[in-house]
Design a protein around this motif. Structure first.
Motif, short mmCIF file in Angstrom:
data_model
loop_
_atom_site.label_atom_id
_atom_site.label_comp_id
_atom_site.label_asym_id
_atom_site.label_seq_id
_atom_site.Cartn_x
_atom_site.Cartn_y
_atom_site.Cartn_z
N ASP A 374 7.65 6.46 8.15
CA ASP A 374 8.12 5.16 7.52
C ASP A 374 7.37 4.66 6.37
N VAL A 375 7.99 4.06 5.63
CA VAL A 375 7.38 3.69 4.12
C VAL A 375 7.67 1.97 4.00
N ALA A 376 6.85 1.29 3.79
CA ALA A 376 6.64 -0.04 3.41
C ALA A 376 6.18 -0.31 2.03
N ILE A 377 7.01 -0.89 1.08
CA ILE A 377 6.63 -1.21 -0.34
C ILE A 377 6.24 -2.59 -0.40
N VAL A 378 5.02 -2.96 -0.74
CA VAL A 378 4.66 -4.30 -1.07
C VAL A 378 4.59 -4.40 -2.49
N LEU A 379 5.45 -5.26 -3.07
CA LEU A 379 5.65 -5.32 -4.63
C LEU A 379 5.09 -6.70 -5.05
N ASP A 380 4.42 -6.56 -6.13
CA ASP A 380 3.92 -8.02 -6.62
C ASP A 380 4.81 -8.35 -7.60
N VAL A 455 14.00 8.97 6.25
CA VAL A 455 12.83 8.02 5.79
C VAL A 455 13.40 6.68 5.69
N ASP A 456 13.01 5.47 6.46
CA ASP A 456 13.24 4.05 6.51
C ASP A 456 12.48 3.56 5.47
N VAL A 457 12.81 2.39 4.59
CA VAL A 457 11.95 1.96 3.80
C VAL A 457 11.95 0.42 3.89
N GLY A 458 10.88 -0.14 4.08
CA GLY A 458 10.82 -1.52 4.15
C GLY A 458 10.15 -2.12 2.81
N LEU A 459 10.91 -3.40 2.51
CA LEU A 459 10.27 -4.24 1.32
C LEU A 459 9.85 -5.44 1.48
N TYR A 471 12.00 -8.73 2.82
CA TYR A 471 13.54 -8.35 2.69
C TYR A 471 13.73 -7.24 3.61
N GLY A 472 13.42 -6.89 4.66
CA GLY A 472 13.90 -5.97 5.76
C GLY A 472 13.56 -4.77 5.45
N MET A 473 14.21 -3.79 6.56
CA MET A 473 13.84 -2.29 6.73
C MET A 473 15.49 -1.75 5.96
N TYR A 474 15.38 -0.73 5.44
CA TYR A 474 16.66 0.02 5.02
C TYR A 474 16.75 1.53 5.28
N ASP A 475 17.72 2.07 5.79
CA ASP A 475 17.97 3.52 6.14
C ASP A 475 18.68 4.14 4.76
N ALA A 477 21.44 5.12 4.28
CA ALA A 477 22.56 4.36 3.92
C ALA A 477 22.67 3.06 3.02
N ARG A 478 21.55 2.39 3.23
CA ARG A 478 21.38 0.92 2.51
C ARG A 478 20.71 0.95 1.52
N ARG A 479 20.21 2.37 0.89
CA ARG A 479 19.24 2.15 -0.19
C ARG A 479 19.63 1.46 -1.51
N GLY A 480 21.01 1.54 -1.69
CA GLY A 480 21.55 0.59 -2.88
C GLY A 480 21.34 -0.48 -2.90
N GLN A 481 21.44 -1.16 -1.49
CA GLN A 481 21.20 -2.69 -1.21
C GLN A 481 19.53 -3.02 -1.61
N LEU A 482 18.78 -2.05 -1.21
CA LEU A 482 17.23 -2.02 -1.49
C LEU A 482 17.17 -2.26 -2.79
N LEU A 483 17.64 -1.37 -3.57
CA LEU A 483 17.25 -1.41 -5.15
C LEU A 483 17.75 -2.43 -5.75
N GLN A 484 19.03 -2.92 -5.14
CA GLN A 484 19.54 -4.12 -5.64
C GLN A 484 18.73 -5.37 -5.66
N ARG A 485 18.03 -5.45 -4.38
CA ARG A 485 17.12 -6.33 -4.05
C ARG A 485 15.73 -6.12 -5.13
N VAL A 486 15.45 -5.17 -5.34
CA VAL A 486 14.29 -4.95 -6.05
C VAL A 486 14.60 -5.24 -7.49
N ASN A 487 15.79 -4.84 -8.13
CA ASN A 487 15.99 -5.04 -9.54
C ASN A 487 16.23 -6.74 -9.54
#
Length: 596
Positions: A374-380, A455-459, A471-475, A477-487
């Motif tokens: 699992d990957v968890a990204i902590v972004l400042d 690999v599931d990614v949390g933000l 902002y939850g976990m993303y598999d 199939a939902r990485r597009g939503q994750l990158l939209q959250r980040v951007n």
């Protein structure tokens, strides 16, 4: 011999009682007689006159050295000694005049005249010795030739007593006039000093009362300031406790959900046992019927058995997935009844994954889903992330001074750091190139896009105190939503780094399966938490979790987080770009090098 000028006086300052005016020749004659018959010191009593050309002024000189001082300006013991010495030398001159009366009558007469002087204003003191000016001008000490020394003393005493009585009468008259005519205030028409003194006293009393009032007001203000400081401290503590309460509430909700999942798992386990028992019974019944009736007559029973096995396999996969999320292993399967000899069970079409190369980690597709890291990204996304990612030397130094001042000054930062705030805002304004957050967003986009599909990614985002944003976990199939959250992130306020680590750790496994946390930040916690101790506690609870830190500034403020978990600290000093540093921090979750 050098001469010292004592003073310059008008020639008409005192009237001369006889026609002979003292001059330098007479002065020399008298001094010579006094040195011969008395003493050299007695000869210094008379000052040498030097009239001006027009006769209007007289300069008086002496052979003594020192500063001439008027006799009347002396006081105390010095005045008493000078007067005694003056009286002794005057009496000595008078006695000498009596002795010279038969031998040199003219010199004796000049000596008697020289012993007379107007008053003490004509007497000066030089180096402790009295010196007479205008000698021969006065009659105050004049003595008649026929008088004897005792007669002269009696006359002198009488004159002194008469003067003392006159002075006393004059003082009494002046006192009476001052008492009845209010002459104490002189001149009468001048300022009323009594009234002025009373007014000053009243003003002093008013000032003392005002001072006491100000002191009381200051004491009250200090008490209010202390209460306000306590209130602020309690408010801050309340905010921290509120954040802690929210975190505990969220943890309780997760625990309740886990309890519900456990109950569902137990129900599924019972259903699994029941189905396994039923399948075993069907297989036994099938084997008996095959033996009794032959293989060609039980197609219906075989189809039913295959359907049940398919349902059992799906239940097993579902059970294993839920158990993996709870950190548990699936229960061991019970031994199924073997078919009768000579009867082969119907084979199932289930593809087997390819085996990993000997000694190498499995590739994505070869490993079970629950073994994928699992990957968890902590972004400042705090306010400091709006600083441009590329700064010149002067701007970088100014930003460092501003951040250090804001951190050290606490509540007084807006006042203490006022001279740096304007410069900081001018540097962070738009139009100066990509900000730190923009560069971090680009790096996270590149890294997330390259992660394996299993690999599931949390933000978790650090936006404001006291709590980070989950902002939850993303598999995959939902990485597009994750990158939209980040951007879509924009810089906000504080940096709740400690709380962000707690939330990110709760999103990954780290106990049975490996997990990696990537912290991308430009500073330390600003919400009164201790990220170092939090990281150590997380590592103790999840030994397979590693925290890698991307320190954008490179000041080492968050290095302890990585050190507590055995992770890496990546800074600009390594020579890598931000993209490379973020990719290096997430390398444990990327596809192994030997995988296609």
């Amino acid at each position: 011999m050098s001469r010292l000028r004592i003073c310059r006086s008008p020639a008409a300052a005192y009237p001369l009682p006889h026609a002979d005016r003292p001059d330098a020749a007479l002065h020399a004659r008298l001094c010579e007689a006094m040195r011969r018959h008395l003493s050299p010191a007695a000869a210094t009593l008379l000052a040498e006159p030097a009239p001006s050309g027009d006769g209007a002024w007289i300069d008086w000189y002496t052979g003594l050295a020192g500063q001439p001082i008027p006799l009347r300006s002396l006081s105390g013991e010095a005045l008493r000694r000078a007067r005694n010495l003056l009286d002794d030398r005057i009496q000595a001159m008078q006695a000498l005049a009596e002795r010279l009366a038969s031998a040199d009558p003219s010199l004796a007469e000049a000596m008697r005249r020289a012993a007379d002087f107007p008053d003490e204003s004509a007497v000066y003191v030089v180096d402790g010795q009295p010196v007479l000016t205008f000698w021969g001008y006065g009659v105050a000490t004049r003595i008649e030739p026929a008088a004897s020394p005792s007669g002269r003393s009696s006359a002198k005493l009488f004159r002194r007593l008469w003067l003392a009585m006159a002075g006393l009468l004059l003082a009494a008259g002046l006192g009476w006039a001052a008492l009845h005519l209010d002459l104490w205030r002189w001149p009468p028409w001048g300022p009323d000093y009594v009234a002025m003194l009373a007014a000053e006293r009243q003003a002093g009393d008013d000032l003392r009362r005002a001072l006491l009032e100000r002191q009381s007001e200051l004491a009250r203000s200090q008490g209010l300031c202390a209460l306000q400081a306590q209130r602020d401290a309690l408010a801050q503590e309340g905010a921290l406790l509120s954040g802690r309460l929210e975190a505990l509430t969220a943890e309780l909700a997760r625990n309740l959900e886990t309890c519900r999942d456990k109950a569902a798992l137990e129900a599924m386990a019972k259903e699994h046992d029941a189905l396994s028992t039923r399948v075993s019974g069907l297989r036994s019944e099938l084997a008996a019927r095959l033996e009794k009736c032959g293989n060609g007559k039980l197609s219906g029973e075989l189809a039913e058995s295959a359907r049940l096995r398919t349902k059992l396999t799906a239940l097993k996969a579902k059970l294993a997935a839920k158990l993996s999320r709870c950190g548990k292993k699936p229960p061991p399967e019970k031994a199924e009844a073997t078919a009768a000899p000579g009867v082969s069970p119907v084979p199932e079409a289930s593809p087997k994954p390819a085996k990993a190369a000997e000694g190498l980690p499995p590739c994505p597709g070869e490993r079970p889903p629950e073994d994928a890291p699992d990957v968890a990204i902590v972004l400042d996304a705090s306010g400091s992330m709006r600083i441009p990612s590329v700064l010149d030397g002067n701007s970088a130094q100014l930003i460092a001074r501003f951040e250090r001042c804001m951190m050290d000054s606490g509540l007084l930062a807006p006042v203490v750091c006022a001279d740096l705030i304007g410069a900081y805002e001018s540097i962070t304004q738009a139009g100066r190139g990509p900000t730190r957050l923009m560069a971090a967003q680009r790096a996270v986009n590149n890294v997330v896009s390259g992660l394996p599909g299993d690999v599931d990614v949390g933000l978790v985002v650090l936006e404001d105190c006291p709590q980070a944003s989950d902002y939850g976990m993303y598999d995959s199939a939902r990485r597009g939503q994750l990158l939209q959250r980040v951007n879509g992130l924009i810089p906000r306020k504080g940096t709740p780094l400690g709380n962000g680590i707690v939330q990110a750790a709760n999103k990954v496994d780290g106990v049975r399966a490996p997990a990696v946390m990537v912290v991308v930040s430009d500073g330390k916690d600003s919400c009164n938490a201790n990220p170092c101790s939090i990281a150590a506690a997380v590592k103790a609870a999840k030994p397979k979790l590693k925290i890698n830190v991307v320190d954008i500034v490179g000041d080492g403020a968050v290095s302890c987080i990585a050190q507590a978990t055995g992770g890496d600290v990546l800074t600009p000093k390594s020579g890598m770009s931000l993209d490379q540093m973020v990719r290096q921090a997430a390398k444990d979750a990327e596809k192994p090098a030997h995988c296609k």
